[in-house]
Design an enzyme around this catalytic site. Sequence first.
Site, PDB file in Angstrom:
ATOM      1  N   GLY A  68     -12.755 -24.441 -33.094  1.00  0.00           N
ATOM      2  CA  GLY A  68     -12.372 -25.827 -33.318  1.00  0.00           C
ATOM      3  C   GLY A  68     -13.516 -26.792 -33.199  1.00  0.00           C
ATOM      4  O   GLY A  68     -13.486 -27.879 -33.777  1.00  0.00           O
ATOM      5  N   VAL A  75     -21.170 -21.205 -35.176  1.00  0.00           N
ATOM      6  CA  VAL A  75     -22.405 -20.786 -34.529  1.00  0.00           C
ATOM      7  C   VAL A  75     -23.116 -19.784 -35.435  1.00  0.00           C
ATOM      8  O   VAL A  75     -22.514 -18.811 -35.898  1.00  0.00           O
ATOM      9  CB  VAL A  75     -22.135 -20.160 -33.144  1.00  0.00           C
ATOM     10  CG1 VAL A  75     -23.452 -19.749 -32.490  1.00  0.00           C
ATOM     11  CG2 VAL A  75     -21.395 -21.150 -32.260  1.00  0.00           C
ATOM     12  N   LEU A  92     -22.088 -16.236 -36.231  1.00  0.00           N
ATOM     13  CA  LEU A  92     -21.753 -15.469 -35.029  1.00  0.00           C
ATOM     14  C   LEU A  92     -20.318 -15.729 -34.577  1.00  0.00           C
ATOM     15  O   LEU A  92     -19.685 -14.855 -34.002  1.00  0.00           O
ATOM     16  CB  LEU A  92     -22.717 -15.831 -33.881  1.00  0.00           C
ATOM     17  CG  LEU A  92     -24.215 -15.542 -34.134  1.00  0.00           C
ATOM     18  CD1 LEU A  92     -25.036 -16.049 -32.961  1.00  0.00           C
ATOM     19  CD2 LEU A  92     -24.436 -14.057 -34.333  1.00  0.00           C
ATOM     20  N   ASP A  94     -13.749 -26.328 -18.459  1.00  0.00           N
ATOM     21  CA  ASP A  94     -13.219 -25.374 -19.443  1.00  0.00           C
ATOM     22  C   ASP A  94     -13.648 -23.959 -19.054  1.00  0.00           C
ATOM     23  O   ASP A  94     -14.199 -23.217 -19.865  1.00  0.00           O
ATOM     24  CB  ASP A  94     -13.692 -25.721 -20.844  1.00  0.00           C
ATOM     25  CG  ASP A  94     -12.846 -25.016 -21.919  1.00  0.00           C
ATOM     26  OD1 ASP A  94     -11.743 -24.536 -21.576  1.00  0.00           O
ATOM     27  OD2 ASP A  94     -13.298 -24.943 -23.072  1.00  0.00           O
TER      28      ASP A  94
END
Length: 732
Positions: A415, A419, A411, A530
């Site tokens: 880094g 997935v 998917l 993040d």
Amino acid sequence: MELVLKIILVSSVLIQEVSAQETSVAMPDCPQKCGDVTIHYPFGIGRNCSLDWRIQISCNDNFTPPKPFLNYSNLEVVNISVLEGTIEVKNPVFKDCSNRGLAQRVVFVYKPFRFSSTRNLFIAMGCNNLAVIKNLEGSNLGGCMSFCDQKTLTIDKRDCFGVKCCQAIVPPYFWNFTTSLRTTDDDKNLDDICKYAFIVNKKWFENLTDIYSVQLMKEVPAVLDWNLNLTDECYTLRPTNVSRNMSVCGTYATCHNLKCSCLKGYQGNPYLPHGCRDTDECAPSHKKVCAQNCMNTPGGYRCSCKRGWELDTNARGCTEATNVKKARIILAIASCTILGVVLVLAATWWLCKVMKRRRVRIVKEMNFERNGGLLLRQQVSSIEGNVDTTKLFSSKELDMATDHYNKDRILGQGGQGTVYKGMLADGSIVAVKKSKIDDESKKEQFINEVVLLSKTNHRNIVKLHGCCLETDVPLLVYEFIPNGTLFEYIHDYNQDFPLTWDIRVRIAIEIAGALFYLHSASSLPIYHRDIKSSNILLDKKYKAKLADFGTSKSIAIDQTHLTTRVQGTFGYLDPEYFQSSQYTDKSDVYSFGVVLVELLTGQKPILAPRAHDEERSLATHFILAMKENRIFDILDPRFAKEGDKEEIKLFADIAYRCLNLNGRKRPTMKQVAAELESIDKSHTLLTAEQQYEEIEYPVSHLNGLWDLTSTSMSSGTSNSVKVDIEPLIPKY
């Protein structure tokens, strides 16, 4: 041609005659049946159809169907058995209802017949009834007495042991007899009870469900034995015109006890000339007589054995030949040897498999420790109430779910790992994140993400199903989010799902609510660290979900900030955090402000270099536009005309305050979430111009910070910044 037809016709006639003779039960040209009864020879209907005149049968056509009778006894014939030497007739039932004390009846039968003493019973019924069998000379031969009174009138309808019914054996060797019925009591109360006596077929009588039903019958079946009074050699004198004695037994028949019977190996009517036919002992319908092969012979059979076998002493069974036995012994030894080798090989294979499983188990345990399993247990045990919602998946289970990590299932890659789309055994679709852990810090990030997501439960935060630590690299299993990231929909126009103004506001409200939950509503405050549009995913209903908690941290309730090495993504990083290395909840607010500006402008956080313009930060570009009151000049043209200007100003004002360089002057996520939810309802807030005057933004200082950030992050300083990754999303 005519000759051939004649031969065939004659052959068929001969075959029919032989077949008819073989199946016939009577002499030729003699009737075989009278009504429903078959007349077997030596009995016969008419002249020259029986062996003896005394056993002739007359067929009475006055009945429908006709009935056969013994000529000289006038007893109706029911059945004839040649092999047993019996004939079943209908015998009269003697009845006396006068109660006068005496009743006599006479039964006449002629030699060669006599009443069977083994197959018949003498029965008497009634109350106080003395029934006696006498011969014609008046001598008593047998009898019985039945008695009853008022208390014994009701008994079992099958019992005949003296009460109301009695029985006696039939005397042997008699054919003519009289029966007398006498009362033994003068009780007048029993005058209306009749008395009965009869000789009856024992088997037939014992099968009656109600023996007293005989009282309504005129006749009952009885069995007669017959004997032709032959000499010991079974010869009888033929008519006077015959000069010598003739045997009454047919071919392949013998005489025994003055009766004819077929020889061993033959069956049929022994009195007919060719009535005894060969028995096929080898036929499937017969009991198996040979162990292997069977050959029928006249009057017998012969057994044989297959190749390699020989007949035993009784000439029926088969035993192996000597040479075959030796061969079998050799084969048995060879088989045992081969079996032993196979068992040794199987044991070796099993042992290797066990050792391999043991090695795999040891490797899994080492991987579990290396991938932070002990750290995860430590983190879980330190959480109040523990974490019981995160499942530990096996490597085999996830290997099957991702089709052995097929490239077609990828998917996204980045880094921190790759997935894959997977399907579990129960059919549920998940996203499997194969993490990259090449140093201790990333291991801590991975475990940190597992622990934090295990503690969170919010509809706008990606749900973690579990993890797997027994593989070379750790694996995370998330819910599958099918519709990509917010980054893609902002910066790449999607015709199927265009980002209208209302949708942008809804997404902002959903993510603000998720961050408010992390900062204030969870058991321990969590800083995401993040926040960016590529970490905001859209599910199948295009609801926003916050993802990627690898760098997130939880803090104590009384703690105000975290001091860590700088981590983040270009364009979203809080300048104050970059300078001080102290991360607060307002650092998340700053990053969220950049996402709001993305929603407003449709621009990326880091702008492409342009001529005569050194502004590379979207945040700086947005703040200058706000100060110069030209916010509508930088709006995303895809919604600029449809959005309400007042709502856009309020939305821009929230983003402007989130981007304040001074973290203490930024609003909390609780305030941001509340203002966003009421943005379409309230138009009474202060004007944007008033808000601008309250915030003093040194734009040149902000640009300098971003220049510093860009320089530092590109020069490889210790303040590292995390590389962007696209987790849990399909790649379009």
